[in-house]
Design a protein around this motif. Structure first.
Motif, PDB file in Angstrom:
ATOM      1  N   GLU A 107       5.739  -4.153  -2.047  1.00  0.00           N
ATOM      2  CA  GLU A 107       4.935  -3.454  -1.954  1.00  0.00           C
ATOM      3  C   GLU A 107       6.210  -2.665  -1.910  1.00  0.00           C
ATOM      4  OE1 GLU A 107       1.247  -1.624   0.512  1.00  0.00           O
ATOM      5  OE2 GLU A 107       3.308  -1.169   1.740  1.00  0.00           O
ATOM      6  N   VAL A 108       6.218  -1.291  -2.571  1.00  0.00           N
ATOM      7  CA  VAL A 108       6.800  -0.185  -1.910  1.00  0.00           C
ATOM      8  C   VAL A 108       6.377   1.322  -1.310  1.00  0.00           C
ATOM      9  CG1 VAL A 108       7.078   1.020  -4.888  1.00  0.00           C
ATOM     10  CG2 VAL A 108       9.443   1.339  -2.712  1.00  0.00           C
ATOM     11  N   LYS A 109       7.107   1.554  -0.881  1.00  0.00           N
ATOM     12  CA  LYS A 109       7.045   2.735   0.166  1.00  0.00           C
ATOM     13  C   LYS A 109       7.514   4.340  -0.427  1.00  0.00           C
ATOM     14  CE  LYS A 109       4.025   3.056   3.644  1.00  0.00           C
ATOM     15  NZ  LYS A 109       3.882   2.847   5.193  1.00  0.00           N
ATOM     16  N   VAL A 110       7.255   5.447  -1.004  1.00  0.00           N
ATOM     17  CA  VAL A 110       8.047   6.165  -1.459  1.00  0.00           C
ATOM     18  C   VAL A 110       7.640   7.086  -0.473  1.00  0.00           C
ATOM     19  CG1 VAL A 110       8.646   8.259  -3.016  1.00  0.00           C
ATOM     20  CG2 VAL A 110       7.312   6.256  -3.742  1.00  0.00           C
ATOM     21  N   ASP A 111       9.587   7.654   0.653  1.00  0.00           N
ATOM     22  CA  ASP A 111       9.509   8.480   1.813  1.00  0.00           C
ATOM     23  C   ASP A 111       9.425   9.858   1.856  1.00  0.00           C
ATOM     24  OD1 ASP A 111      10.427   8.621   4.126  1.00  0.00           O
ATOM     25  OD2 ASP A 111      12.283  10.586   3.100  1.00  0.00           O
ATOM     26  N   ARG A 112       8.646  10.490   2.645  1.00  0.00           N
ATOM     27  CA  ARG A 112       8.054  11.758   2.445  1.00  0.00           C
ATOM     28  C   ARG A 112       8.873  12.724   1.747  1.00  0.00           C
ATOM     29  NH1 ARG A 112       5.070  15.918   2.063  1.00  0.00           N
ATOM     30  NH2 ARG A 112       5.324  17.758   3.201  1.00  0.00           N
ATOM     31  N   SER A 113      10.056  12.815   2.969  1.00  0.00           N
ATOM     32  CA  SER A 113      11.446  13.453   1.394  1.00  0.00           C
ATOM     33  C   SER A 113      11.522  13.361  -0.041  1.00  0.00           C
ATOM     34  CB  SER A 113      13.356  13.154   1.563  1.00  0.00           C
ATOM     35  OG  SER A 113      13.269  11.872   1.105  1.00  0.00           O
ATOM     36  N   SER A 157       6.389  -5.085 -12.198  1.00  0.00           N
ATOM     37  CA  SER A 157       6.339  -6.169 -11.410  1.00  0.00           C
ATOM     38  C   SER A 157       4.832  -6.317 -10.803  1.00  0.00           C
ATOM     39  CB  SER A 157       7.201  -5.785 -10.256  1.00  0.00           C
ATOM     40  OG  SER A 157       6.946  -4.706  -9.794  1.00  0.00           O
ATOM     41  N   GLU A 158       3.631  -5.860 -10.535  1.00  0.00           N
ATOM     42  CA  GLU A 158       3.060  -5.541  -9.579  1.00  0.00           C
ATOM     43  C   GLU A 158       3.351  -5.940  -8.682  1.00  0.00           C
ATOM     44  OE1 GLU A 158       1.476  -9.011 -10.348  1.00  0.00           O
ATOM     45  OE2 GLU A 158       0.517  -9.115 -12.396  1.00  0.00           O
ATOM     46  N   CYS A 159       4.147  -4.981  -8.361  1.00  0.00           N
ATOM     47  CA  CYS A 159       4.500  -4.628  -7.125  1.00  0.00           C
ATOM     48  C   CYS A 159       3.814  -2.947  -6.624  1.00  0.00           C
ATOM     49  CB  CYS A 159       5.863  -3.986  -7.186  1.00  0.00           C
ATOM     50  SG  CYS A 159       6.810  -3.942  -5.479  1.00  0.00           S
ATOM     51  N   LYS A 160       2.722  -2.580  -5.225  1.00  0.00           N
ATOM     52  CA  LYS A 160       2.476  -2.110  -5.161  1.00  0.00           C
ATOM     53  C   LYS A 160       3.338  -0.595  -4.995  1.00  0.00           C
ATOM     54  CE  LYS A 160      -2.225  -3.813  -3.778  1.00  0.00           C
ATOM     55  NZ  LYS A 160      -3.575  -3.971  -2.880  1.00  0.00           N
ATOM     56  N   VAL A 161       2.934   0.880  -5.152  1.00  0.00           N
ATOM     57  CA  VAL A 161       3.765   1.528  -5.469  1.00  0.00           C
ATOM     58  C   VAL A 161       2.545   2.970  -3.966  1.00  0.00           C
ATOM     59  CG1 VAL A 161       4.602   3.660  -5.833  1.00  0.00           C
ATOM     60  CG2 VAL A 161       4.712   1.666  -7.266  1.00  0.00           C
ATOM     61  N   VAL A 162       3.209   2.826  -2.533  1.00  0.00           N
ATOM     62  CA  VAL A 162       2.785   3.817  -1.333  1.00  0.00           C
ATOM     63  C   VAL A 162       3.351   5.417  -1.314  1.00  0.00           C
ATOM     64  CG1 VAL A 162       1.863   3.949   0.935  1.00  0.00           C
ATOM     65  CG2 VAL A 162       2.398   2.351  -0.189  1.00  0.00           C
ATOM     66  N   ALA A 163       2.349   6.079  -1.638  1.00  0.00           N
ATOM     67  CA  ALA A 163       2.983   7.461  -1.227  1.00  0.00           C
ATOM     68  C   ALA A 163       3.112   7.784  -0.300  1.00  0.00           C
ATOM     69  CB  ALA A 163       2.421   8.625  -2.207  1.00  0.00           C
TER      70      ALA A 163
END
Length: 408
Positions: free
Chosen positions: A317-323, A348-354
């Protein structure tokens, strides 16, 4: 039906008399009658510093002659202002975002920023982010002493708060992030991480803090499953520095095994205050994945987090920063980065979180362009103790159902 009258006292600082009048009128419409307007920043700072009036919120224009908004924020930090601050600006987004980052470094509790021309909706959404009274007292404060933190840890006063990550397409909560809070029973207040996290790092108490939160989260798993379903996952923060301890994967594995919690339901969010590069850090990260834990790259877009880490390390998983999420509906740079992440996630089947979604326009942009991306932020839900999660979820589901009916 009229709005409930607020008892909070608001200060507005702007060199334009017309802007002051407009904001005061809008605040009145929102139920805020105790509003003091200042066209001179120094007069406002003197008023706040001498304590003639206690202000809960200060709105300050960023671009003003002589004393600008950054000077105001710096002085508020120096005088240890206990209220919240919001930036008003008609400058470009990157200038405003940098001013916001500077505010955080000044130990100022920042609600966010509002772009000019100011709207009633933007003003209301910002004020809705005000912490509860029991949290505001400790929202920003000087660092807690080592002795105080140890007392709270031994006394069982460190508690998990949960913030949902929502699938905007299904409206389901797929995961919740665990955030540490301290409850002081004598004063009846909730103490925020800004007061104790630096102390934990300085005195080597981070592992004890993490273990305490992990144990209480494991105990809460049955309740979380009952609220959100048996497949809901939980994310616990782990610093890059902690990964340097080769024993931590096995200790976490033993902790959750003892509580009969499947490792597949636990994700470790790696916060990068230092580069993730030592052999020990990389070995720990790899072992966590080998054991079945999920691993998430937190705050992507800041610090050391970059595409190289995503390409070569086994993040799930990767979390996109608020900025990068802030005003993404108009920010082409943020759009380009998020688009690249979305493409990468498909391969890559890696989840993305905003994370840090605070505006309805941001949510609408993300939902329209990336319906499979999870979203998290104050617009959806503030971090809450487990006792308040079910009531929020019932309300959230009802709101989603009503919105769908309106659309159809």
């Amino acid at each position: 039906m009229g709005r409930v009258k607020s008892t909070k006292h608001v200060a507005v600082i702007d060199d334009s008399e017309s802007v002051l009048l407009l904001i005061k009128k809008m605040l009145s419409c929102l139920g805020y009658e105790k509003v003091s307007c200042f066209s001179c920043p120094q007069t406002a700072l003197d008023e706040i510093n001498f304590g003639r009036t206690h202000y809960d919120v200060v709105f300050t224009n960023l671009g003003m002659p002589d004393i600008d908004g950054m000077c105001v924020i710096r002085e508020l930090g120096r005088m240890n202002f206990r209220g919240a601050v919001c930036i008003i600006s008609d400058l470009e987004n990157r200038v405003t975002e940098l001013a916001a980052e500077i505010a955080k470094l000044q130990w100022v509790y920042l609600l966010g920023s509002i772009a000019k021309p100011i709207t009633l909706d933007a003003l209301e959404k910002t004020l809705n982010k005000l912490p509860r009274p029991d949290e505001m007292q400790f929202a920003q404060n000087s660092a807690m002493s080592r002795e105080e933190l140890i007392k709270y840890l031994i006394g069982g006063n460190v508690v998990p708060y949960y913030q949902p990550k929502v699938n905007p397409l299904t409206k389901r909560v797929e995961s919740v992030e665990v955030l540490a809070r301290i409850f002081d029973p004598e004063r009846g207040v909730v103490i925020m991480p800004s007061c104790f996290l630096a102390t934990a790092v300085q005195h080597g108490l981070v592992d004890l803090l993490t273990t305490t939160i992990a144990e209480k989260t494991a105990t809460d798993m049955e309740t979380l499953s009952a609220i959100f379903g048996p497949d809901v996952t939980v994310s616990i923060n782990l610093s890059a520095q902690q990964l340097g301890d080769l024993s931590i994967p096995n200790r976490l594995d033993a902790l959750f095994k003892a509580k009969n919690v499947l490792r597949q339901r636990i994700t470790l969010e790696i916060t990068e205050e230092s580069a993730l590069s030592s052999p020990e850090q990389l070995e720990s990260l790899n072992r966590l994945r080998m054991q079945g834990f999920g691993v998430s790259l937190d705050d992507f877009g800041t610090g050391f987090a970059n595409f190289r880490h995503l390409r070569h390390l086994p993040f799930t998983e990767v979390k996109v920063d608020r900025s990068l999420i802030s005003k993404i509906h108009t920010d082409h740079f943020g759009q380009a980065i998020v688009r690249s992440l979305a493409d990468f996630s498909l391969e890559s089947e890696c989840k993305v979180v905003a994370e840090g979604v605070e505006l309805s326009e941001e949510l609408e942009y993300l939902t329209s362009n990336y319906p499979s991306m999870l979203v998290q932020g104050f617009l959806i839900c503030h971090p809450k103790p487990i006792e308040e999660l079910e009531a929020w979820y019932v309300k959230w589901a009802a709101q989603c159902e009503y919105s769908e009916k309106v659309k159809s």
